[in-house]
Design an enzyme around this catalytic site. Structure first.
Site, PDB file in Angstrom:
ATOM      1  N   SER A 221       0.915  -1.329   0.089  1.00 46.83           N
ATOM      2  CA  SER A 221       0.057  -0.103  -0.009  1.00 46.83           C
ATOM      3  C   SER A 221       0.943   1.202   0.013  1.00 46.83           C
ATOM      4  CB  SER A 221      -0.877  -0.111   1.119  1.00 46.83           C
ATOM      5  OG  SER A 221      -2.082   0.823   0.877  1.00 46.83           O
ATOM      6  N   GLU A 352      -9.221  -6.228  -3.564  1.00 48.42           N
ATOM      7  CA  GLU A 352      -8.883  -5.017  -3.052  1.00 48.42           C
ATOM      8  C   GLU A 352      -9.960  -4.035  -2.293  1.00 48.42           C
ATOM      9  OE1 GLU A 352      -5.614  -3.746  -2.475  1.00 48.42           O
ATOM     10  OE2 GLU A 352      -4.324  -4.990  -3.805  1.00 48.42           O
ATOM     11  N   HIS A 457      -7.728  -5.793   0.405  1.00 46.41           N
ATOM     12  CA  HIS A 457      -6.437  -4.879   0.483  1.00 46.41           C
ATOM     13  C   HIS A 457      -5.844  -5.235   2.010  1.00 46.41           C
ATOM     14  CE1 HIS A 457      -3.988  -1.561  -0.202  1.00 46.41           C
ATOM     15  NE2 HIS A 457      -4.014  -1.072   0.969  1.00 46.41           N
TER      16      HIS A 457
END
Length: 552
Positions: A221, A352, A457
């Site tokens: 990320s 995600e 995610h």
């Protein structure tokens, strides 16, 4: 402001990355139980004392840079001063300025600490895995439980290093144009700190059983965005030789035009005239954090600028292409030449979007029909939403409307940029690049729905650190994003083995099919799961539509 940008800003502003990505429930680790003992070792600054826990030597809160508060705010750190005697490095160091973090010290401006996990302080010359944490560019730390490096060190014979570094306004406030040469590079202090951590590794890691000439940088990320920046940074280049960008495809970073607008907004919020910018040095850190909270977070990806850049919107804090620390965008218009000989992993998680639905408590998409998801997606994609939904329905005839919504939203968030990076690295024709999708499906449900999280995610963090393992005898199993199915342990093992072998050799390999380098003909992609598989030209039909509407 265009709808796509507004949606992306909203997605970041609502992330909860500051805490949610990096503060998962404490995970179960190895079943080994050995007596704890203290371990002393040398650094170039003095001796430190760590602890051997379950067969891993752990050093926490090791200083790697000097003062960055007071007159050093927004500047390079003061030199780290040597010490006499033995410094205890048994507990985490302070994280960067942010809201308090559970189980960690109070955040502080002076936050340049790192953590090391190693099987032994010997001369084994192990591969070094240097991780940059998630949390966007505004939150997180190198001490989060889900990314504990002990299992990687113990089970795969590598050395793991994670830093704390400046974040948000403290790490990325661009002052070059108003503060002069003394503050040159101010908009990139956060990633310059990480480069300083890499320099520390180069100088010291041999004393921790690591090989200073075999260092992999990786991050998820926001950490993927930081890794992207490091991949293009001259001052980081001497200290690593391979990289992995995970669900954080930093193709482009902020321009000086964008960064200058954010600086102007900060000064306006504080009622400081630009010519009096030095008053920023007197503002309490708590007040700066308050101002920072009013500005949207920067995603690890940036849209390509069109037209007059002076009209570009304010996008918040993150690395800046400043011709000083970061001379170019990492992968725009081409892959950074400075790292052309460094192998690269890049990829994303298949679902995600479900993380953000979970974080926002947004249950609406999971009861929508195809007309409703098309209408919702049109807020972001306009008339192209219908084309996307039709394309995905044709490619995936068994998929439900929520499935299609998640798939479109997920690849748009982290997948398209990952593919762009793989393509540009492959076009370079030098070191290989490997493209992956993480696909293990968690059975944890989004609260308020019957829809399973799938591969959200940030779920990859605990898997790649091999922290999805059976509980110790007598320990109650804890369920995080990984869910409760026992095959998650095999998926975690596969993920960790691929990554550690890449760290050791530059080629990802495991108890899985051979993973060929990405190319523009067959476009092989490794799907990581309890059973891995290589898929050629994955998502070809869907990607044709993304290309047709100009998104790839």
């Amino acid at each position: 402001m265009n709808h796509a940008l507004k949606s992306r800003r909203d997605f970041i502003a609502r992330l909860g990355m500051i805490s949610a990505i990096s503060a998962f429930p404490t995970l179960s680790f190895s079943q080994i139980n050995l007596p704890d003992e203290f371990i002393n070792t040398d650094t170039v600054y003095g001796k430190i004392r760590g602890k051997r826990i379950d067969g891993v030597n752990t050093f926490k809160g090791v200083p790697y840079g000097g003062k960055i508060s007071g007159d050093r705010r927004f500047k390079r750190p003061a030199p780290l001063q040597p010490w006499d005697g033995v410094k205890d490095t048994l507990t985490l160091g302070a994280p960067a300025i942010q809201n308090p973090r559970r189980g960690e010290p109070e955040p502080s401006e002076d936050c340049l600490f790192l953590n090391v996990w190693t099987p032994a302080n010997d001369s084994a010359n192990r591969a070094v895995m240097f991780y940059s944490h998630g949390g966007g560019y505004v939150g997180g730390s190198g001490g989060s439980g889900g990314q504990d490096g002990a299992n990687l060190a113990r089970n795969f014979d590598v050395v793991v290093v994670e830093t704390n570094h400046r974040l948000g306004l403290m790490g990325f406030l661009y002052l070059d144009e108003i503060a002069g040469a003394e503050y040159e590079g101010s908009g990139n202090m956060g990633v310059a700190d990480i480069a300083l951590g890499l320099k520390w590794v180069n100088e010291n890691i041999a004393n921790f059983g690591g090989d200073p000439n075999n260092v992999m940088i990786f991050g998820e990320s926001g950490g993927g965005g930081k890794t992207s920046a490091l991949y293009a940074m001259p001052e980081a280049a001497p200290y690593f030789n391979k990289a992995s960008i995970e669900s954080g495809p930093g193709v482009r970073m902020l321009t000086t035009s964008q960064a200058s607008k954010t600086t102007a907004l900060v000064l306006e919020e504080l009622n400081i005239d630009p010519k009096d910018w030095k008053k920023l040095l007197e503002v309490p850190a708590s007040k700066l954090l308050e101002v920072q909270s009013k500005i949207p977070f920067v995603p690890p990806f940036q849209n390509k600028e069109k037209g007059n850049q002076s009209d570009s919107p304010i996008l918040g804090f993150g690395p800046v292409v400043d011709d000083v620390i970061l001379p170019t965008h990492p992968f725009d218009p081409i892959a950074a030449k400075i790292s052309k000989d460094k192998p690269l992993l890049v990829g994303w998680n298949e679902d995600e979007y479900t993380f953000f639905a979970w974080e926002r408590k947004d249950t609406a998409p999971f009861s929508m029909d195809f007309d409703q998801i098309t209408e919702r997606l049109s807020g972001q994609f306009g008339e192209d939403a219908k084309k996307l939904v039709e394309s995905y329905r044709h490619a995936r005839p068994e998929a439900t409307a929520p499935d299609i919504f998640v798939a479109i939203s997920s690849i748009n968030m982290m997948g398209l940029g990952s593919i762009e990076i793989a393509e540009k690295k492959a076009q370079e024709g030098a070191a290989p690049v490997y493209l992956y999708n993480f696909g293990y499906k968690s059975n944890m449900k989004i609260p308020g729905t019957d829809y399973e999280m799938g591969t959200p995610h940030a779920m990859d963090i605990s898997f790649k650190f091999n922290n999805e393992v059976p509980p110790k005898d007598g320990e109650t199993p804890r369920m995080g994003f990984g869910g409760s199915k026992v095959d998650r342990f095999e998926a975690s093992r596969n993920f960790a083995e691929l990554w550690t072998n890449f760290a050791k050799t530059g080629t990802p390999s495991a108890n899985a099919p051979s993973w060929p380098a990405y190319n523009l003909q067959t476009r092989p992609t490794m799907r990581i799961d309890a059973t891995c598989e290589v898929i050629e030209n994955r998502f070809s039909e869907e990607l044709a539509t993304w290309r047709a509407i100009g998104k790839v």
